[in-house]
Design a protein around this motif. Structure first.
Motif, PDB file in Angstrom:
ATOM      1  N   LEU A  40      -3.542   2.492  13.747  1.00  0.00           N
ATOM      2  CA  LEU A  40      -3.453   3.057  12.319  1.00  0.00           C
ATOM      3  C   LEU A  40      -1.948   3.534  11.993  1.00  0.00           C
ATOM      4  N   ARG A  41      -1.058   3.124  13.031  1.00  0.00           N
ATOM      5  CA  ARG A  41       0.399   3.536  12.907  1.00  0.00           C
ATOM      6  C   ARG A  41       1.113   2.902  11.479  1.00  0.00           C
ATOM      7  N   GLU A  42       0.548   1.429  11.379  1.00  0.00           N
ATOM      8  CA  GLU A  42       1.225   0.947  10.166  1.00  0.00           C
ATOM      9  C   GLU A  42       0.044  -0.564  10.126  1.00  0.00           C
ATOM     10  N   ASP A  61      -7.251   4.531   2.131  1.00  0.00           N
ATOM     11  CA  ASP A  61      -6.827   5.863   2.558  1.00  0.00           C
ATOM     12  C   ASP A  61      -6.718   5.848   4.042  1.00  0.00           C
ATOM     13  N   LEU A  62      -5.453   5.405   4.379  1.00  0.00           N
ATOM     14  CA  LEU A  62      -5.187   5.529   5.789  1.00  0.00           C
ATOM     15  C   LEU A  62      -4.686   6.734   6.394  1.00  0.00           C
ATOM     16  N   GLN A  63      -4.337   7.543   5.716  1.00  0.00           N
ATOM     17  CA  GLN A  63      -4.214   9.003   5.982  1.00  0.00           C
ATOM     18  C   GLN A  63      -5.369   9.799   6.513  1.00  0.00           C
ATOM     19  N   ALA A  64      -6.119   9.395   5.707  1.00  0.00           N
ATOM     20  CA  ALA A  64      -7.587  10.077   6.108  1.00  0.00           C
ATOM     21  C   ALA A  64      -8.240   9.655   7.290  1.00  0.00           C
ATOM     22  N   LEU A  65      -8.111   8.463   7.828  1.00  0.00           N
ATOM     23  CA  LEU A  65      -8.300   7.905   8.765  1.00  0.00           C
ATOM     24  C   LEU A  65      -7.717   8.278  10.061  1.00  0.00           C
ATOM     25  N   ARG A  66      -6.133   8.513   9.705  1.00  0.00           N
ATOM     26  CA  ARG A  66      -5.452   8.829  10.876  1.00  0.00           C
ATOM     27  C   ARG A  66      -5.779  10.395  11.247  1.00  0.00           C
ATOM     28  N   ASP A  67      -6.092  11.319  10.239  1.00  0.00           N
ATOM     29  CA  ASP A  67      -6.575  12.579  10.239  1.00  0.00           C
ATOM     30  C   ASP A  67      -8.128  12.842  10.954  1.00  0.00           C
ATOM     31  N   VAL A  96       0.981  -1.162  -0.147  1.00  0.00           N
ATOM     32  CA  VAL A  96       0.102  -0.135   0.058  1.00  0.00           C
ATOM     33  C   VAL A  96       0.888   1.134  -0.035  1.00  0.00           C
ATOM     34  N   ARG A  97       0.455   2.245  -0.607  1.00  0.00           N
ATOM     35  CA  ARG A  97       1.399   3.578  -0.608  1.00  0.00           C
ATOM     36  C   ARG A  97       0.753   4.250   0.514  1.00  0.00           C
ATOM     37  N   ASP A  98       1.605   4.479   1.292  1.00  0.00           N
ATOM     38  CA  ASP A  98       1.527   4.999   2.836  1.00  0.00           C
ATOM     39  C   ASP A  98       2.401   6.499   2.706  1.00  0.00           C
ATOM     40  N   GLY A  99       1.684   7.468   2.452  1.00  0.00           N
ATOM     41  CA  GLY A  99       2.453   8.787   2.235  1.00  0.00           C
ATOM     42  C   GLY A  99       3.267   8.728   0.953  1.00  0.00           C
ATOM     43  N   ALA A 100       4.556   8.908   0.814  1.00  0.00           N
ATOM     44  CA  ALA A 100       5.260   8.710  -0.035  1.00  0.00           C
ATOM     45  C   ALA A 100       6.009   7.473  -0.626  1.00  0.00           C
ATOM     46  N   ASP A 101       5.610   6.458   0.507  1.00  0.00           N
ATOM     47  CA  ASP A 101       6.496   5.187   0.390  1.00  0.00           C
ATOM     48  C   ASP A 101       5.305   4.167   0.167  1.00  0.00           C
ATOM     49  N   TRP A 102       6.197   3.149  -0.575  1.00  0.00           N
ATOM     50  CA  TRP A 102       5.048   1.857  -0.405  1.00  0.00           C
ATOM     51  C   TRP A 102       5.372   1.064   0.809  1.00  0.00           C
ATOM     52  N   ARG A 103       4.462   0.476   1.222  1.00  0.00           N
ATOM     53  CA  ARG A 103       4.783  -0.303   2.461  1.00  0.00           C
ATOM     54  C   ARG A 103       3.963  -1.850   2.344  1.00  0.00           C
ATOM     55  N   ALA A 104       4.683  -2.739   2.813  1.00  0.00           N
ATOM     56  CA  ALA A 104       4.073  -4.298   2.683  1.00  0.00           C
ATOM     57  C   ALA A 104       3.017  -4.278   3.655  1.00  0.00           C
ATOM     58  N   VAL A 105       1.974  -4.754   3.296  1.00  0.00           N
ATOM     59  CA  VAL A 105       0.896  -4.988   4.575  1.00  0.00           C
ATOM     60  C   VAL A 105       0.769  -6.286   4.610  1.00  0.00           C
ATOM     61  N   GLY A 106       1.174  -7.455   3.997  1.00  0.00           N
ATOM     62  CA  GLY A 106       0.881  -8.810   4.020  1.00  0.00           C
ATOM     63  C   GLY A 106       0.825  -9.516   2.858  1.00  0.00           C
ATOM     64  N   ALA A 107       0.506 -10.774   3.238  1.00  0.00           N
ATOM     65  CA  ALA A 107       0.341 -11.833   1.894  1.00  0.00           C
ATOM     66  C   ALA A 107      -0.981 -12.552   2.142  1.00  0.00           C
ATOM     67  N   TYR A 108      -1.403 -13.005   1.216  1.00  0.00           N
ATOM     68  CA  TYR A 108      -2.690 -13.879   0.863  1.00  0.00           C
ATOM     69  C   TYR A 108      -2.289 -15.064   0.093  1.00  0.00           C
ATOM     70  N   PRO A 109      -1.811 -16.122   0.719  1.00  0.00           N
ATOM     71  CA  PRO A 109      -1.288 -17.190  -0.137  1.00  0.00           C
ATOM     72  C   PRO A 109      -2.463 -17.977  -0.901  1.00  0.00           C
ATOM     73  N   ASP A 110      -2.112 -18.588  -1.736  1.00  0.00           N
ATOM     74  CA  ASP A 110      -3.230 -19.493  -2.538  1.00  0.00           C
ATOM     75  C   ASP A 110      -4.231 -18.533  -3.034  1.00  0.00           C
ATOM     76  N   ALA A 111      -4.283 -17.322  -3.469  1.00  0.00           N
ATOM     77  CA  ALA A 111      -5.393 -16.750  -3.906  1.00  0.00           C
ATOM     78  C   ALA A 111      -4.992 -15.817  -5.016  1.00  0.00           C
ATOM     79  N   THR A 112      -6.062 -15.510  -5.647  1.00  0.00           N
ATOM     80  CA  THR A 112      -5.661 -14.430  -6.729  1.00  0.00           C
ATOM     81  C   THR A 112      -5.590 -12.936  -6.301  1.00  0.00           C
ATOM     82  N   ALA A 113      -4.874 -12.274  -7.129  1.00  0.00           N
ATOM     83  CA  ALA A 113      -4.465 -10.936  -6.561  1.00  0.00           C
ATOM     84  C   ALA A 113      -5.985 -10.124  -6.202  1.00  0.00           C
ATOM     85  N   GLU A 114      -6.921 -10.452  -7.003  1.00  0.00           N
ATOM     86  CA  GLU A 114      -8.245  -9.682  -6.770  1.00  0.00           C
ATOM     87  C   GLU A 114      -8.790 -10.099  -5.426  1.00  0.00           C
TER      88      GLU A 114
END
Length: 392
Positions: free
Chosen positions: A65-67, A73-79, A3-21
């Motif tokens: 909501l830190r990570e 839109d995580l920043q909107a929730l933080r605001d 997920v793009r979190d601010g200016a950076d991309w951050r890994a949020v986790g994996a979902y094995p044995d599933a499609t991208a959708e």
């Protein structure tokens, strides 16, 4: 998944044995869960939830909501959460003011309860209605308990002081109430014993029948002075006492019925005698009326008694005849009183002399033709003739 979190991309986790959708949908649902928590917190703030709870939830969501492992839109929730954090201080101040007002109202309400029971305890307890007072005390204690359970918690010192006053007043009333009912029980017991003794004495009179009526009436007078023994006891004892009286009066009723049967023949004779006597009402000769009445009275006494219910009507008819004869006697003696007769004769002589003088004056006035003198002489003459007629 990233997920793009601010200016950076951050890994949020994996979902094995599933499609991208499918993986994306899963982490979007995580985001919706977080958004739902923020929305719920916003609603709680609008409903003026306790500020301490709000502050605790804000801190928790801020840390969550830190990570978060979510996509959105995580920043909107933080605001939004940060904005809620800014309201905690004002909310706390407002709620503190409300809490002070509620506490003041609670102290006033509980003090009013105490004041009411103290006023009740300050009455003249010798005159108080204990049934009503007992209901009032019960209602006040129920109000106290309900207020204690549903109202705000009072400071320990004030709460203890108010409870001490309430308990003292209630204890005073309870003690006086117990004393009253203990004394009342003693009074009822004494009255019950006296009435039981009266019942036994009344029942002992039954074999004497009608002869016991005077004694039963004396017992009835004692009963009225014996006090209250309590409703149930009074009703039960009275039923026995009255049953004894009914038996006694029933014996009297049987005697009266027998006597009435014997007296019916006397009633027939007295009615016939009255029919014979009532023509006396038309007699104006005193001597004749007196002789006939005397003969009637002698025969009346010889006949004897009549039934009780017929006594008044026949006696009234005889009294009317006796009254007529008495009036004839009174009129005779009024007209034949020597002193009165002498006074009347003397006054009559004076009137006759005065009338002769007035007639002379009238004749002289007519000769002169003096209308005023004629009228005055005629008026005086008419008045004196009227007086003379009254004396005759």
């Amino acid at each position: 998944m990233f997920v793009r979190d601010g200016a950076d991309w951050r890994a949020v986790g994996a979902y094995p044995d599933a499609t991208a959708e499918e993986a994306l949908a899963y982490f979007e649902r995580k985001y919706q869960d977080l958004a739902g928590q923020v929305t719920l917190l916003e609603q709680r703030v609008k409903r003026a939830a306790p500020a301490a709870d709000v502050a605790k939830t804000v801190a928790g969501l801020t840390e969550t909501l830190r990570e978060p492992a979510a996509v959105g839109d995580l920043q909107a929730l933080r605001d939004r959460v940060a904005a809620l954090g800014g309201t905690v201080e004002s909310l706390t101040e407002k709620q503190n003011e409300q809490a002070k007002e509620q506490l003041a109202e609670a102290i006033a309400e509980r003090t009013a309860i105490v004041t009411e029971i103290e006023a009740l305890a300050a009455q003249d307890l010798a005159k108080i209605q204990w049934k009503q007072a007992g209901d009032q005390v019960t209602a006040l204690f129920a109000r106290w308990q309900e207020h204690q359970q549903s109202g705000p918690r009072l400071p320990k010192g004030e709460a203890n002081e108010l409870w001490k006053r309430f308990r003292t007043a209630r204890s005073h009333l309870d003690s006086a109430r117990r004393s009253f009912f203990a004394e009342l029980d003693a009074t009822h017991k004494d009255a019950r014993n006296r009435k039981q003794a009266l019942v036994e004495r009344a029942e002992a009179l039954i074999p004497r029948g009608a002869d016991a009526i005077p004694e039963y009436r004396r017992l009835l007078d004692e009963w009225k002075q014996s006090g209250r023994a309590g409703r149930k006891q009074d009703d039960a004892l009275w039923a026995k006492f009255k049953a004894a009286g009914d038996a006694i009066y029933q014996a009297k009723a049987e005697i009266d019925a027998q006597e009435n049967e014997e007296y019916e023949a006397n009633l027939v004779l007295k009615r016939a005698l009255l029919d014979e006597a009532e023509p006396i009402l038309a007699i104006t000769d005193r001597e004749q009326a007196r002789q006939r009445l005397t003969a009637i009275q002698l025969r009346w006494d010889e006949i004897g008694r009549v039934p009780r219910e017929s006594l008044r009507p026949v006696e009234d008819r005889l009294r009317a005849i006796e009254q007529h004869v008495k009036q004839l006697d009174d009129r005779f003696w009024a007209n034949n009183n020597p002193e009165k007769k002498a006074r009347s004769q003397g006054l009559a002589a004076q009137l006759e002399q005065s009338i002769a003088q007035r007639e002379t004056e009238l004749a002289e006035a007519k000769e002169r033709g003096d209308a005023a003198a004629i009228a005055a002489a005629q008026e005086a003459l008419d008045a004196q003739r009227t007086w003379l007629d009254a004396l005759g």
